[in-house]
Motif scaffolding. Structure first.
Motif, PDB file in Angstrom:
ATOM      1  N   GLN A 105       0.822  -1.206   0.000  1.00 42.48           N
ATOM      2  CA  GLN A 105       0.000   0.000   0.000  1.00 42.48           C
ATOM      3  C   GLN A 105       0.863   1.265   0.000  1.00 42.48           C
ATOM      4  O   GLN A 105       0.539   2.249  -0.632  1.00 42.48           O
ATOM      5  CB  GLN A 105      -0.906  -0.017   1.226  1.00 42.48           C
ATOM      6  N   TRP A 106       1.937   1.230   0.752  1.00 45.16           N
ATOM      7  CA  TRP A 106       2.742   2.435   0.939  1.00 45.16           C
ATOM      8  C   TRP A 106       3.788   2.669  -0.162  1.00 45.16           C
ATOM      9  O   TRP A 106       4.066   3.785  -0.529  1.00 45.16           O
ATOM     10  CB  TRP A 106       3.439   2.390   2.299  1.00 45.16           C
ATOM     11  N   VAL A 107       4.343   1.589  -0.711  1.00 42.01           N
ATOM     12  CA  VAL A 107       5.389   1.768  -1.736  1.00 42.01           C
ATOM     13  C   VAL A 107       4.717   1.726  -3.117  1.00 42.01           C
ATOM     14  O   VAL A 107       4.093   0.732  -3.463  1.00 42.01           O
ATOM     15  CB  VAL A 107       6.450   0.661  -1.618  1.00 42.01           C
ATOM     16  N   PRO A 108       4.778   2.828  -3.925  1.00 42.78           N
ATOM     17  CA  PRO A 108       4.098   2.846  -5.225  1.00 42.78           C
ATOM     18  C   PRO A 108       4.727   1.883  -6.221  1.00 42.78           C
ATOM     19  O   PRO A 108       5.945   1.757  -6.280  1.00 42.78           O
ATOM     20  CB  PRO A 108       4.283   4.298  -5.693  1.00 42.78           C
ATOM     21  N   ASP A 109       3.855   1.198  -6.982  1.00 42.71           N
ATOM     22  CA  ASP A 109       4.323   0.236  -7.993  1.00 42.71           C
ATOM     23  C   ASP A 109       4.529   0.985  -9.317  1.00 42.71           C
ATOM     24  O   ASP A 109       3.641   1.721  -9.763  1.00 42.71           O
ATOM     25  CB  ASP A 109       3.251  -0.858  -8.152  1.00 42.71           C
ATOM     26  N   GLU A 110       5.687   0.781  -9.955  1.00 41.69           N
ATOM     27  CA  GLU A 110       6.016   1.522 -11.188  1.00 41.69           C
ATOM     28  C   GLU A 110       5.072   1.184 -12.347  1.00 41.69           C
ATOM     29  O   GLU A 110       4.856   1.972 -13.254  1.00 41.69           O
ATOM     30  CB  GLU A 110       7.454   1.209 -11.600  1.00 41.69           C
ATOM     31  N   SER A 111       4.481  -0.009 -12.310  1.00 37.68           N
ATOM     32  CA  SER A 111       3.620  -0.407 -13.429  1.00 37.68           C
ATOM     33  C   SER A 111       2.194   0.122 -13.300  1.00 37.68           C
ATOM     34  O   SER A 111       1.425   0.037 -14.260  1.00 37.68           O
ATOM     35  CB  SER A 111       3.607  -1.934 -13.539  1.00 37.68           C
ATOM     36  N   ASP A 112       1.838   0.603 -12.089  1.00 35.53           N
ATOM     37  CA  ASP A 112       0.464   1.094 -11.874  1.00 35.53           C
ATOM     38  C   ASP A 112       0.033   2.169 -12.887  1.00 35.53           C
ATOM     39  O   ASP A 112      -1.041   2.044 -13.488  1.00 35.53           O
ATOM     40  CB  ASP A 112       0.305   1.631 -10.454  1.00 35.53           C
ATOM     41  N   PRO A 113       0.836   3.265 -13.124  1.00 39.21           N
ATOM     42  CA  PRO A 113       0.412   4.286 -14.115  1.00 39.21           C
ATOM     43  C   PRO A 113       0.228   3.700 -15.516  1.00 39.21           C
ATOM     44  O   PRO A 113      -0.693   4.072 -16.241  1.00 39.21           O
ATOM     45  CB  PRO A 113       1.575   5.279 -14.096  1.00 39.21           C
TER      46      PRO A 113
END
Lengths: 173, 199
Positions: free
Chosen positions: A127-135
């Protein structure tokens, strides 16, 4: 010859001989002793009979008594321990089995706890660390139509097409 | 813990035994074994039976060590157990009516009168021993005329030097009851031994 005395008088005389009378009672007995020959005879008889008990042989424990006693105590101790281990308790289980089950339950508890901690850690981290593939996933439909969108000259041109109903006709076809 | 009996050194030994000190328990056995065996010998008239019963007393004390609380002098507690066991033993013995007739089983208190008579007739008894043995037999017979509780009270008072209060605590009796018990016992003894006293 001693005269008959009441039970209470006898009790007082015996208690006097045993040193179990109050000061007042002691005085009363001593007065009776000094005044009454039959009381003196009675007390004398009681005392001498009591002294004759000293003639009884005094028995002692045999030499092996201590060892025998202590060894029987040890036997009882071991038997109790063995019975304790063998005695079925709740659900027909022996104490040994219960102890083993308890150990297993504790181990299982630790394992479950550890697994939960790992899972929780994963969730928190996710939840806290953003995933690079999300965008990229979010913008997938845009990326797929990027070539088409590139052909559009300007935003005003698209607005003109919308107003003219070109898109509606295309959708109907 | 605030017990007035904590000053009793035997209570201290028992508390150490309770805490797992086996040596303390051994000391208690050593301190009381002769006294207990002596009392039981007088009561039962048999050394072997006396030792068996004494052993049972110590076993009971050992078994109850975990729950031990100093609510009385140690000796009072011990003699209470001894008194209970002696009562039970004599009750059982009474039911079985076991009589030892073998002269070798006379026990530590000397020969019974019939055995003595037999010995005298057969000329087996040295004359110098007759006086003492006779007296012992007479005293023992007199003691046996007392009832069970009178005997115990007499033995605790005579040989243990216990006070009326302590005897009461050991025998679960009031001091007044002990006073009455002992006065009757001593009067019985006086009557039984009268002719030997004057003789």
């Amino acid at each position: 010859m001693s005269k008959d005395i009441t039970e209470q008088e006898l009790e007082k005389l015996v208690a006097y001989l045993d040193g179990e009378v109050s000061e007042q009672e002691a005085i009363e007995v001593e007065q009776a002793l000094s005044n009454d020959e039959s009381t003196r005879e009675r007390v004398d008889g009681l005392e001498r009979a009591w002294e004759m008990l000293d003639r009884l042989p005094i028995s002692k424990a045999s030499e092996e008594f201590t060892d025998k006693t202590l060894s029987s105590i040890r036997t009882v101790q071991l038997e109790a321990q063995a019975a304790d281990d063998q005695q079925p308790s709740g659900f027909g289980m022996t104490k040994k089995t219960r102890a083993q089950l308890r150990k297993a339950a504790i181990s299982a508890g630790w394992i479950v706890g550890l697994a939960c901690s790992i899972f929780l850690g994963y969730l928190i981290t996710n939840q806290w660390v953003p995933d690079e593939s999300d965008p990229l996933i979010r913008e997938l439909s845009f990326i797929e139509n990027l070539d088409t969108y590139s052909e559009v000259q300007s935003l005003e041109f698209l607005e003109e097409l919308t107003k003219s109903g070109t898109f509606d006709e295309t959708a109907q076809q | 813990m605030n017990s007035p009996y904590l000053r009793d050194p035997d209570v201290q030994l028992m508390l150490r035994a309770k805490a797992g000190d086996e040596g303390a328990f051994t000391d208690l056995v050593a301190a009381y074994q002769d006294r207990i065996v002596g009392i039981f010998c007088h009561l039962l008239g048999n050394q072997e039976a006396a030792e068996d019963l004494a052993q049972e007393v110590f076993l009971r004390i050992y078994r109850s060590r975990d729950k031990y609380e100093p609510k009385a002098k140690f000796s009072t507690w011990l003699f209470r157990i001894a008194n209970n066991l002696a009562s039970n033993s004599r009750r059982n013995k009474g039911r079985r009516r076991e009589v030892a007739l073998n002269p070798q089983d006379s026990g530590p208190l000397g020969m019974r009168p019939e055995e003595q008579l037999l010995m005298e007739k057969s000329g087996m008894m040295p004359s110098r021993q007759i006086g003492l043995k006779e007296t012992q037999a007479v005293v023992r017979q007199a003691l046996e005329t007392l009832n069970e509780r009178q005997q115990m009270a007499v033995l605790l008072h005579k040989f243990e030097g216990m006070s009326y209060a302590d005897i009461g605590a050991a025998m679960k009796l009031s001091e007044a009851a002990v006073k009455s018990l002992l006065s009757r016992a001593r009067e019985n003894l006086r009557v039984q031994l009268e002719k030997h006293i004057n003789g």
